[in-house]
Design a protein around this motif. Structure first.
Motif, PDB file in Angstrom:
ATOM      1  N   CYS A  17      25.432  -1.477   1.114  1.00  0.00           N
ATOM      2  CA  CYS A  17      26.781  -1.832   1.579  1.00  0.00           C
ATOM      3  C   CYS A  17      27.484  -0.622   2.183  1.00  0.00           C
ATOM      4  O   CYS A  17      28.119  -0.723   3.240  1.00  0.00           O
ATOM      5  CB  CYS A  17      27.602  -2.410   0.427  1.00  0.00           C
ATOM      6  SG  CYS A  17      26.942  -3.958  -0.223  1.00  0.00           S
ATOM      7  N   ASP A  19      26.148   2.098   3.522  1.00  0.00           N
ATOM      8  CA  ASP A  19      25.560   2.483   4.807  1.00  0.00           C
ATOM      9  C   ASP A  19      25.864   1.480   5.914  1.00  0.00           C
ATOM     10  O   ASP A  19      26.096   1.879   7.062  1.00  0.00           O
ATOM     11  CB  ASP A  19      24.053   2.690   4.664  1.00  0.00           C
ATOM     12  CG  ASP A  19      23.716   3.998   3.961  1.00  0.00           C
ATOM     13  OD1 ASP A  19      24.596   4.882   3.870  1.00  0.00           O
ATOM     14  OD2 ASP A  19      22.565   4.128   3.497  1.00  0.00           O
ATOM     15  N   LEU A  20      25.883   0.204   5.599  1.00  0.00           N
ATOM     16  CA  LEU A  20      26.239  -0.790   6.616  1.00  0.00           C
ATOM     17  C   LEU A  20      27.681  -0.606   7.081  1.00  0.00           C
ATOM     18  O   LEU A  20      27.987  -0.746   8.267  1.00  0.00           O
ATOM     19  CB  LEU A  20      26.039  -2.208   6.083  1.00  0.00           C
ATOM     20  CG  LEU A  20      24.594  -2.655   5.886  1.00  0.00           C
ATOM     21  CD1 LEU A  20      24.562  -4.027   5.199  1.00  0.00           C
ATOM     22  CD2 LEU A  20      23.833  -2.699   7.206  1.00  0.00           C
ATOM     23  N   ASN A  23      27.973   2.222   9.641  1.00  0.00           N
ATOM     24  CA  ASN A  23      27.003   2.145  10.727  1.00  0.00           C
ATOM     25  C   ASN A  23      27.690   1.628  11.991  1.00  0.00           C
ATOM     26  O   ASN A  23      28.256   0.523  11.992  1.00  0.00           O
ATOM     27  CB  ASN A  23      25.849   1.230  10.320  1.00  0.00           C
ATOM     28  CG  ASN A  23      24.734   1.211  11.332  1.00  0.00           C
ATOM     29  OD1 ASN A  23      24.951   0.883  12.497  1.00  0.00           O
ATOM     30  ND2 ASN A  23      23.541   1.556  10.888  1.00  0.00           N
ATOM     31  N   VAL A  26      26.382  -1.757  13.301  1.00  0.00           N
ATOM     32  CA  VAL A  26      26.837  -2.879  12.472  1.00  0.00           C
ATOM     33  C   VAL A  26      28.323  -3.148  12.715  1.00  0.00           C
ATOM     34  O   VAL A  26      28.754  -4.297  12.767  1.00  0.00           O
ATOM     35  CB  VAL A  26      26.544  -2.614  10.975  1.00  0.00           C
ATOM     36  CG1 VAL A  26      27.174  -3.679  10.092  1.00  0.00           C
ATOM     37  CG2 VAL A  26      25.033  -2.554  10.744  1.00  0.00           C
ATOM     38  N   THR A  30      30.020  -6.699  13.593  1.00  0.00           N
ATOM     39  CA  THR A  30      31.027  -7.330  12.742  1.00  0.00           C
ATOM     40  C   THR A  30      32.381  -7.499  13.430  1.00  0.00           C
ATOM     41  O   THR A  30      33.284  -8.117  12.868  1.00  0.00           O
ATOM     42  CB  THR A  30      31.225  -6.541  11.429  1.00  0.00           C
ATOM     43  OG1 THR A  30      31.666  -5.210  11.736  1.00  0.00           O
ATOM     44  CG2 THR A  30      29.938  -6.494  10.619  1.00  0.00           C
ATOM     45  N   LEU A 143      30.141  -8.350   7.336  1.00  0.00           N
ATOM     46  CA  LEU A 143      29.335  -7.324   6.692  1.00  0.00           C
ATOM     47  C   LEU A 143      28.621  -7.916   5.478  1.00  0.00           C
ATOM     48  O   LEU A 143      27.433  -7.625   5.244  1.00  0.00           O
ATOM     49  CB  LEU A 143      30.204  -6.142   6.298  1.00  0.00           C
ATOM     50  CG  LEU A 143      29.423  -4.855   6.046  1.00  0.00           C
ATOM     51  CD1 LEU A 143      30.173  -3.676   6.637  1.00  0.00           C
ATOM     52  CD2 LEU A 143      29.158  -4.641   4.608  1.00  0.00           C
ATOM     53  N   ILE A 146      25.610  -9.944   6.703  1.00  0.00           N
ATOM     54  CA  ILE A 146      24.513  -9.066   7.109  1.00  0.00           C
ATOM     55  C   ILE A 146      23.816  -8.472   5.885  1.00  0.00           C
ATOM     56  O   ILE A 146      22.576  -8.519   5.785  1.00  0.00           O
ATOM     57  CB  ILE A 146      25.025  -7.958   8.061  1.00  0.00           C
ATOM     58  CG1 ILE A 146      25.469  -8.578   9.393  1.00  0.00           C
ATOM     59  CG2 ILE A 146      23.949  -6.897   8.281  1.00  0.00           C
ATOM     60  CD1 ILE A 146      26.262  -7.633  10.270  1.00  0.00           C
ATOM     61  N   ALA A 147      24.581  -7.933   4.955  1.00  0.00           N
ATOM     62  CA  ALA A 147      24.001  -7.284   3.761  1.00  0.00           C
ATOM     63  C   ALA A 147      23.180  -8.276   2.948  1.00  0.00           C
ATOM     64  O   ALA A 147      22.086  -7.952   2.476  1.00  0.00           O
ATOM     65  CB  ALA A 147      25.099  -6.665   2.908  1.00  0.00           C
TER      66      ALA A 147
END
Length: 151
Positions: A17, A19-20, A23, A26, A30, A143, A146-147
């Motif tokens: 979470c 790192d996303l 990023n 990402v 988002t 997010l 995606i995670a």
């Protein structure tokens, strides 16, 4: 100064979470609704302490640029970015991550000050605070999606 606080539970490890959330690629995913793209500074991959990124996006029907700088990272618990140039008078966005049960609570604290004094404060009450809250919530929801698809 309005402070927006949003919590989002994500069924994924805290490191993922964290790192996303920092990023650039990402972030672009988002924020697709506002057509955000990184145009200067770090334009892909992970943001590190001291990095800057300039975003271009359409907010409230107006194309805008905003430069943010990552001022603090405490991996994988917290990172902070501030606006160094853009439409706001100022903002500090603190991203916090708390391990809980089988996932992570991602907390956004967005502390901002609108430009134009009294007119800016009126804009906050009429629409800006609500707009920014929806923007932060929408990004957190994406997010999370995606995670949870990775984990």
């Amino acid at each position: 100064m309005p402070i927006i606080k949003h919590k989002q539970f994500i069924h994924a490890p805290v490191e993922l979470c964290f790192d996303l959330a920092r990023n650039v690629d990402v972030h672009i995913q988002t924020t697709a609704k506002t057509k955000e793209r990184a145009v200067s500074g770090v334009t892909q991959g992970l943001l590190e302490e001291g990095d800057t990124v300039t975003w271009e996006a359409i907010h409230l029907g107006i194309k805008q640029r905003l430069t943010a700088k990552v001022t603090h990272i405490d991996y994988p618990i917290e990172f902070v970015d501030i606006m160094v140039k853009g439409a706001f008078h100022s903002f500090t966005h603190t991203h916090q991550f708390v391990e809980e049960n089988d996932g992570t609570i991602m907390i956004d604290l967005f502390d901002y000050r609108s430009p134009f004094g009294l007119i800016g404060r009126l804009a906050d009450k009429l629409f800006l605070e609500k707009y920014m809250t929806r923007f932060i919530m929408s990004r957190a929801k994406e997010l999370k999606r995606i995670a949870e698809s990775i984990d």
